[in-house]
Design an enzyme around this catalytic site. Structure first.
Site, PDB file in Angstrom:
ATOM      1  N   ALA A  10     -69.818 146.734 104.954  1.00  0.00           N
ATOM      2  CA  ALA A  10     -71.228 146.400 105.314  1.00  0.00           C
ATOM      3  C   ALA A  10     -72.180 146.857 104.266  1.00  0.00           C
ATOM      4  CB  ALA A  10     -71.343 147.551 106.413  1.00  0.00           C
ATOM      5  N   ASP A  76     -64.986 139.372  95.548  1.00  0.00           N
ATOM      6  CA  ASP A  76     -64.034 140.613  95.282  1.00  0.00           C
ATOM      7  C   ASP A  76     -64.616 141.288  93.770  1.00  0.00           C
ATOM      8  OD1 ASP A  76     -61.167 141.632  96.033  1.00  0.00           O
ATOM      9  OD2 ASP A  76     -60.988 141.733  94.035  1.00  0.00           O
ATOM     10  N   SER A  77     -64.359 142.591  94.082  1.00  0.00           N
ATOM     11  CA  SER A  77     -65.013 143.535  93.168  1.00  0.00           C
ATOM     12  C   SER A  77     -64.478 144.834  92.781  1.00  0.00           C
ATOM     13  CB  SER A  77     -66.686 143.794  93.549  1.00  0.00           C
ATOM     14  OG  SER A  77     -66.790 144.023  94.728  1.00  0.00           O
ATOM     15  N   PHE A 159     -73.201 152.043  98.022  1.00  0.00           N
ATOM     16  CA  PHE A 159     -72.089 152.520  98.740  1.00  0.00           C
ATOM     17  C   PHE A 159     -71.066 152.998  97.604  1.00  0.00           C
ATOM     18  CE2 PHE A 159     -71.970 148.039  97.706  1.00  0.00           C
ATOM     19  CZ  PHE A 159     -70.653 147.588  97.518  1.00  0.00           C
ATOM     20  N   GLY A 160     -69.881 153.224  97.838  1.00  0.00           N
ATOM     21  CA  GLY A 160     -68.714 153.302  97.131  1.00  0.00           C
ATOM     22  C   GLY A 160     -68.828 154.296  96.163  1.00  0.00           C
ATOM     23  N   ASP A 162     -70.936 153.993  93.747  1.00  0.00           N
ATOM     24  CA  ASP A 162     -72.570 153.931  93.223  1.00  0.00           C
ATOM     25  C   ASP A 162     -72.963 155.396  92.751  1.00  0.00           C
ATOM     26  OD1 ASP A 162     -73.242 151.239  93.126  1.00  0.00           O
ATOM     27  OD2 ASP A 162     -73.677 151.437  95.122  1.00  0.00           O
ATOM     28  N   LYS A 182     -81.137 147.724  92.498  1.00  0.00           N
ATOM     29  CA  LYS A 182     -79.782 147.390  92.254  1.00  0.00           C
ATOM     30  C   LYS A 182     -79.517 145.895  92.107  1.00  0.00           C
ATOM     31  CE  LYS A 182     -75.073 148.153  93.819  1.00  0.00           C
ATOM     32  NZ  LYS A 182     -74.430 148.641  94.775  1.00  0.00           N
ATOM     33  N   HIS A 187     -73.763 143.601  89.358  1.00  0.00           N
ATOM     34  CA  HIS A 187     -72.672 142.724  89.040  1.00  0.00           C
ATOM     35  C   HIS A 187     -72.935 141.505  90.304  1.00  0.00           C
ATOM     36  CE1 HIS A 187     -71.657 146.067  91.401  1.00  0.00           C
ATOM     37  NE2 HIS A 187     -70.764 145.625  91.922  1.00  0.00           N
TER      38      HIS A 187
END
Ligand code: ITT
Length: 208
Positions: A10, A76-77, A159-160, A162, A182, A187
């Protein structure tokens, strides 16, 4: 024109909708279409995994004869940390378990880097986006945002990973940047803009 973005994340999807807002197309997530990505991400590179994700959804929609005027994209990151030889890299989502809270994952990374000097804390967020069009042609773009691993988690945006990704030029983590800030430098922002340019030049998309 319709763009289906093959992600179940999300946080990614929020950013993607914002970055694609100037494209003359309806943007759908997998959730919007009642679909779920199930193909295992067995690739050894971001490129391979992005391709697995787009082709899974392409095959489903092609079978249903629902690819008309449709582009499928996937991202994909991951976070590549120099001091950890590029880890967690392609395994970023699965690092310590896919559903483990990022507070725990981020704390574990900070612990691995405890006592490591700033100059050795370099890291990059890498993103690879693949797009597949109605006739099965695949387009690819990849890019990176460089920064370093912070000394402590900061910020509730994004998220993640960050909160632990420090950007010296902003003197903040990417978890402290607004979505607009951001997306300008990330990226994902860079790569999605590259992809828009590729598809525009091929005459596949147009802008509003
Ligand atoms: P989908 O495959 O459904 O898109 P995912 O979360 O599994 O969702 P990836 O396999 O591409 O996606 O893994 C990317 C992981 O890398 C993501 O879950 C985060 O942990 C991290 N990541 C990537 N981009 C990020 C960003 O902008 N901010 C913070 N963490 C990010």
């Amino acid at each position: 024109m319709r763009i289906v973005f093959a992600t179940g994340n999300a946080g990614k999807m929020r950013e993607i909708r914002d970055i694609l807002a100037d494209v003359d197309a309806e943007v759908y997530s997998l959730k919007d279409l009642g679909l779920k990505s199930e193909a295992p991400e067995t690739g050894e590179s971001f490129a391979e995994n992005a391709r697995i994700k787009v082709m899974e959804i392409y095959d489903i929609l092609k079978d249903r004869d629902e690819m008309k005027d449709t582009i499928i994209m996937a991202d994909d990151s991951g976070l590549c940390i120099d001091y950890l030889d590029g880890a967690p890299g392609v395994h970023s989502a699965r690092f310590m378990g896919h559903d483990t809270d990022y507070k725990i994952k981020n704390a574990a990374i900070l612990e691995k880097l405890e006592g490591v000097a700033d100059e050795e804390r370099g890291a990059g967020f890498v993103c690879h986006i693949s797009a597949v069009t109605e006739d099965g042609t695949v387009y690819d773009a990849e890019g990176e945002m460089r920064g370093r691993i912070a000394s402590e988690p900061k910020g509730k945006e994004g998220f993640g990973y960050d909160p632990i990704f420090f950007l010296p030029e902003f003197n903040r983590t990417s978890g402290e940047l607004s979505e607009e800030e951001k997306n300008k430098i990330s990226h994902r922002g860079k790569v999605l803009r590259m992809m828009k340019e590729i598809l525009y030049k091929k005459g596949i998309i147009s802008f509003k």
